[in-house]
Structure formats: C-alpha cells, structure tokens
Design a protein around this motif. Sequence first.
Motif, PDB file in Angstrom:
ATOM      1  N   LEU A 174      20.090  76.142  53.473  1.00 34.35           N
ATOM      2  CA  LEU A 174      21.080  76.205  54.552  1.00 34.35           C
ATOM      3  C   LEU A 174      22.510  76.098  54.030  1.00 34.35           C
ATOM      4  CD1 LEU A 174      19.273  74.082  57.276  1.00 34.35           C
ATOM      5  CD2 LEU A 174      19.895  76.494  57.451  1.00 34.35           C
ATOM      6  N   ASP A 175      22.658  76.083  52.706  1.00 31.33           N
ATOM      7  CA  ASP A 175      24.007  76.069  52.142  1.00 31.33           C
ATOM      8  C   ASP A 175      24.738  77.343  52.575  1.00 31.33           C
ATOM      9  OD1 ASP A 175      25.881  74.754  50.095  1.00 31.33           O
ATOM     10  OD2 ASP A 175      25.847  76.852  49.462  1.00 31.33           O
ATOM     11  N   GLY A 176      25.957  77.191  53.086  1.00 36.43           N
ATOM     12  CA  GLY A 176      26.717  78.340  53.563  1.00 36.43           C
ATOM     13  C   GLY A 176      26.503  78.650  55.026  1.00 36.43           C
ATOM     14  N   THR A 177      25.741  77.825  55.729  1.00 41.02           N
ATOM     15  CA  THR A 177      25.516  78.037  57.164  1.00 41.02           C
ATOM     16  C   THR A 177      26.845  78.021  57.913  1.00 41.02           C
ATOM     17  OG1 THR A 177      23.308  77.066  57.128  1.00 41.02           O
ATOM     18  CG2 THR A 177      24.442  77.079  59.241  1.00 41.02           C
ATOM     19  N   GLU A 277      15.843  76.249  60.771  1.00 39.68           N
ATOM     20  CA  GLU A 277      15.346  76.274  59.396  1.00 39.68           C
ATOM     21  C   GLU A 277      15.709  77.588  58.724  1.00 39.68           C
ATOM     22  OE1 GLU A 277      11.326  74.045  58.962  1.00 39.68           O
ATOM     23  OE2 GLU A 277      11.207  75.184  60.855  1.00 39.68           O
ATOM     24  N   ARG A 278      15.932  77.497  57.424  1.00 37.11           N
ATOM     25  CA  ARG A 278      16.148  78.697  56.619  1.00 37.11           C
ATOM     26  C   ARG A 278      15.951  78.330  55.157  1.00 37.11           C
ATOM     27  NH1 ARG A 278      21.658  81.571  57.591  1.00 37.11           N
ATOM     28  NH2 ARG A 278      22.428  79.820  56.313  1.00 37.11           N
ATOM     29  N   GLY A 279      15.236  79.182  54.440  1.00 35.20           N
ATOM     30  CA  GLY A 279      15.032  78.982  53.011  1.00 35.20           C
ATOM     31  C   GLY A 279      14.371  77.668  52.672  1.00 35.20           C
ATOM     32  N   GLY A 280      13.495  77.191  53.546  1.00 35.50           N
ATOM     33  CA  GLY A 280      12.791  75.945  53.296  1.00 35.50           C
ATOM     34  C   GLY A 280      13.586  74.696  53.623  1.00 35.50           C
ATOM     35  N   ALA A 281      14.804  74.856  54.132  1.00 37.65           N
ATOM     36  CA  ALA A 281      15.637  73.708  54.524  1.00 37.65           C
ATOM     37  C   ALA A 281      15.716  73.635  56.040  1.00 37.65           C
ATOM     38  CB  ALA A 281      17.032  73.836  53.921  1.00 37.65           C
ATOM     39  N   ALA A 282      15.907  72.412  56.563  1.00 36.55           N
ATOM     40  CA  ALA A 282      15.953  72.207  58.006  1.00 36.55           C
ATOM     41  C   ALA A 282      17.202  71.408  58.372  1.00 36.55           C
ATOM     42  CB  ALA A 282      14.703  71.481  58.485  1.00 36.55           C
ATOM     43  N   HIS A 316      15.696  64.888  57.588  1.00 40.09           N
ATOM     44  CA  HIS A 316      16.538  66.059  57.798  1.00 40.09           C
ATOM     45  C   HIS A 316      17.957  65.641  58.189  1.00 40.09           C
ATOM     46  CE1 HIS A 316      12.690  68.514  58.924  1.00 40.09           C
ATOM     47  NE2 HIS A 316      12.841  68.365  57.605  1.00 40.09           N
ATOM     48  N   PRO A 317      18.970  66.358  57.715  1.00 40.00           N
ATOM     49  CA  PRO A 317      20.337  66.065  58.146  1.00 40.00           C
ATOM     50  C   PRO A 317      20.502  66.387  59.627  1.00 40.00           C
ATOM     51  CG  PRO A 317      20.273  68.098  56.879  1.00 40.00           C
ATOM     52  CD  PRO A 317      18.902  67.491  56.773  1.00 40.00           C
ATOM     53  N   VAL A 318      21.437  65.692  60.280  1.00 38.32           N
ATOM     54  CA  VAL A 318      21.641  65.848  61.722  1.00 38.32           C
ATOM     55  C   VAL A 318      23.080  66.256  62.018  1.00 38.32           C
ATOM     56  CG1 VAL A 318      21.551  64.709  63.984  1.00 38.32           C
ATOM     57  CG2 VAL A 318      19.894  64.082  62.200  1.00 38.32           C
ATOM     58  N   LEU A 319      23.207  67.320  62.780  1.00 37.32           N
ATOM     59  CA  LEU A 319      24.486  67.715  63.356  1.00 37.32           C
ATOM     60  C   LEU A 319      24.427  67.327  64.831  1.00 37.32           C
ATOM     61  CD1 LEU A 319      26.294  71.161  62.955  1.00 37.32           C
ATOM     62  CD2 LEU A 319      26.218  69.949  65.122  1.00 37.32           C
ATOM     63  N   LEU A 320      25.269  66.402  65.227  1.00 39.02           N
ATOM     64  CA  LEU A 320      25.290  65.902  66.604  1.00 39.02           C
ATOM     65  C   LEU A 320      26.491  66.475  67.342  1.00 39.02           C
ATOM     66  CD1 LEU A 320      24.319  63.862  68.840  1.00 39.02           C
ATOM     67  CD2 LEU A 320      25.971  62.252  67.843  1.00 39.02           C
ATOM     68  N   VAL A 321      26.264  66.978  68.551  1.00 37.83           N
ATOM     69  CA  VAL A 321      27.351  67.446  69.404  1.00 37.83           C
ATOM     70  C   VAL A 321      27.563  66.414  70.506  1.00 37.83           C
ATOM     71  CG1 VAL A 321      28.308  69.376  70.695  1.00 37.83           C
ATOM     72  CG2 VAL A 321      26.539  69.803  68.964  1.00 37.83           C
ATOM     73  N   ARG A 402      28.172  73.038  53.534  1.00 40.66           N
ATOM     74  CA  ARG A 402      27.901  73.121  52.108  1.00 40.66           C
ATOM     75  C   ARG A 402      27.107  71.901  51.654  1.00 40.66           C
ATOM     76  NH1 ARG A 402      28.859  78.320  50.676  1.00 40.66           N
ATOM     77  NH2 ARG A 402      30.957  79.006  51.329  1.00 40.66           N
ATOM     78  N   SER A 403      26.197  72.115  50.731  1.00 42.08           N
ATOM     79  CA  SER A 403      25.522  70.982  50.109  1.00 42.08           C
ATOM     80  C   SER A 403      26.472  70.316  49.139  1.00 42.08           C
ATOM     81  CB  SER A 403      24.284  71.464  49.333  1.00 42.08           C
ATOM     82  OG  SER A 403      23.336  72.039  50.211  1.00 42.08           O
ATOM     83  N   GLY A 404      26.412  68.979  49.050  1.00 45.16           N
ATOM     84  CA  GLY A 404      27.267  68.273  48.089  1.00 45.16           C
ATOM     85  C   GLY A 404      28.188  67.292  48.767  1.00 45.16           C
TER      86      GLY A 404
END
Length: 409
Positions: A174-177, A277-282, A316-321, A402-404
């Motif tokens: 999901l890097d670059g989402t 999900e994309r590329g094995g990442a969620a 899994h990382p969380v994006l909260l709105v 971005r990851s990192g």
Amino acid sequence: MTDSGTIEPEQATERAAEAPARGRRRGPVLRRVAVLVLVLVLLCLPPWWTLFGPAAGWPGPVTAAGTAVLVAWMVSFPFLMIAGHGRRRSDRAARFADTSLGVVWVLFTWSVLGGLAGLALTALDLGGADRGRIVAVAVAAVAAGLLGWGHHEAMRVPRVKRVDVHLPRLGAGLDGTKVVVLADTHYGPIDRAAWSARVTEAVNALDPDVVVHAGDIADGTPTQRRAQSAPLGAVRARLARVYVTGNHEYGSEAQGWLDRMAELGWEPLHNRHLVVERGGAALVLAGVDDVTAEHSGLAGHRTDLTAALAGADPAHPVLLVAHQPKYVPHAAAAGIDLQISGHTHGGQIWPFNFLVRIDQPVVHGLSRHGERTQLYTSRGAGFWGPPFRVFAPSEITLLTLRSGLSAPE
C-alpha cells in the motif's frame, strides 16, 4: 371561574403557581436577547466610529446615511437569520444574512486595525486635519478589496494541496496509496451544483485510491441539497469512497445524509470500518460520528471508536475519519495511525483562526499526537455562512501514504 365571572380559589392558586414559571421562562429569553443586542452593537460600533464618526469629518447626510445602514442591519439581521436558518429555511434570507455578516465582520476587524493606525498617526503627528478621513477611506478600500478577493476564494474550485504521510506500520503493498480528502463542502443557500461538479472533476483527475469526505457535507436537508450533492456520485476511487457525519449534519437530518451518501455509492462509516487491501498489505478505514452526535437526540448516533474498530485486526494500520480535530486525544489513546479531520476551515475569515485555536488543537495541516498518531486537518473545500475566505484558502488534499518514519512539522 364561575358563571358570575369570579375566580375559584383553586384557579387562583394555579395561576399564582404559573406566574413564577412564566417569569423563569422569560428570564433566559431576555438574557439571550440582551446578549445578541450587545454583540450586534459591538460589531457595528468600530465600523461606525472609524467610517462615519466625528474624526472622519463627513458631511451630515453621509454620516446619517451610514448610521442608518448599520442600524437597519442590526435590526433586521436577527430576523433574517431566523428566517434563513430556522424552521422556514429560506435560502434567500440566509444568503442575505450570511453575506452581510461577513461584510460586517471584515469591516469590524479592519476598523479596529484602522483605529490603531489612527492612534499611531496621531502619536507621530501625521495626516493633519484629514487624518480621520484618510483612515476611513483606507479601511473602506482594504475591506472592499478583501471582500472581493475573499468571495472569489470561497467560490472557486479549491487548489490541490499535496502532502506525504509516512506510516511506519503501512505494508509495502500500500506504499504510495493516494487518499484524496474532501471536507466541509457545506452545500447551502447559494446553489453550487456546478461548483460541485467541477470539484468532482478535480478529485477524479488525481486518480485516487481512496476518497474521504470528512463531514459537514451541507447546510440543509438531503432533499434541499439534492442537486448540489448529486455530483458526488461521479467521484471515482480504486479502493473506497468513505464519509462521516460532521456537526452540521446534526442540524439537518444526519441519518438522511448517511442514506444519501450510500445512495450515491459511498460507504458511510457510521461508527464502523472497512478494510482495503493491495499487494498483500491491509489498511483499516474507520469512521466515527461527530462529537455532537450524542446530544442530537438521534437514536444510535454517538461517537463510538470501540464500535468503529470492533473486529479489526490490531496488526493493521488504521486511518480514522473524525470530523473534528479535537477527537485526536481519543485516537492517540487507541493507537490510531492517522486521523483525518476538517471542521476548522482554517479560520475561513481572518482572524477567526485564532478563535478556532481555542477550541481545536490544530487549525490546519499535518501534526503529531503521541508516539504513533498523526492528524491531518483540512481547511475544507467550501465555506460556512458568509461566502468569503480571507487568508484561509480552501483545499482538496492529496495525501500520499508512505511506509516509514516521518517528522511532521
């Protein structure tokens, strides 16, 4: 009361008991009226003094006309606000009330600054006998320029603001989402259906993976603002389109707006989440009702982060709105990776940004809260009330995940 017109003892007792209750009800109303009158007088006094007061030295008819206009506004404004934003919801009355309030606020701000400038000129013995008139003309010119520019800024399609957000727990897939953020569209008394369509085109041009609407979609009901909200149905996103309620929905059929957005193909995050999900990442996309929901009286509406995250994988990382930035302490306590909010409008009309800062931890931009949680606060795409934006530009935000590690300013 008997046939003879006399009052029975029981009725006299009842009336005596009702009198204090009526007095108690009138008390708060009279206090609110007194506060309103005081606020209106305080708003109008600096513009009157700077533009038409004795120091300006205008001929009598000019001073009388200016005074009459300000007094007429003070008298009519409360009635226009009630007609425009009360039960009747007259868009014509709302347009006039909102626009005039913006004009008076800008005149108030710059009249105060003009008064300070006048004191400085007096201390420096500059300007002579025309000092007051020079200040009055300068204040009027600056206010007129700012109002014209501010109206253009409010009505144009927002510029795109691009921000990279580094999430250490984000998987490489999901890097670059690309997450596009809309907030505070505030479809309202001014018909902006064409503007809404252009905003949709701007969003789609960014080729987003996720589109977020962070609340305050409209001032009015879904039926009233149906044409203005319709273009949102054409918004495209590869992974998800999600929406949460803002505080303004709770004055105009919040449940109806959740239903309307679902009808347009969006996912209302009504204290719930979904996983992309994309590329094995969620990534968990969670959303909560606005913090005002609990006091709205609507069954099932309240801010419930526990419910929103129920069943989510903690790995899994969380994006909260969450509509308001001030929810971020709860997000940080729960270990949320990124909260997206709106609500502040960046202040909308300077210097309101300083007042917003009293209520909210952030006015706009990316910030860090605790060890893990980051917050992005959007200035919003639209405007509330006065159709002006002064030193607080609107935005459509493109967040690239971005990851990192990162160090937000």
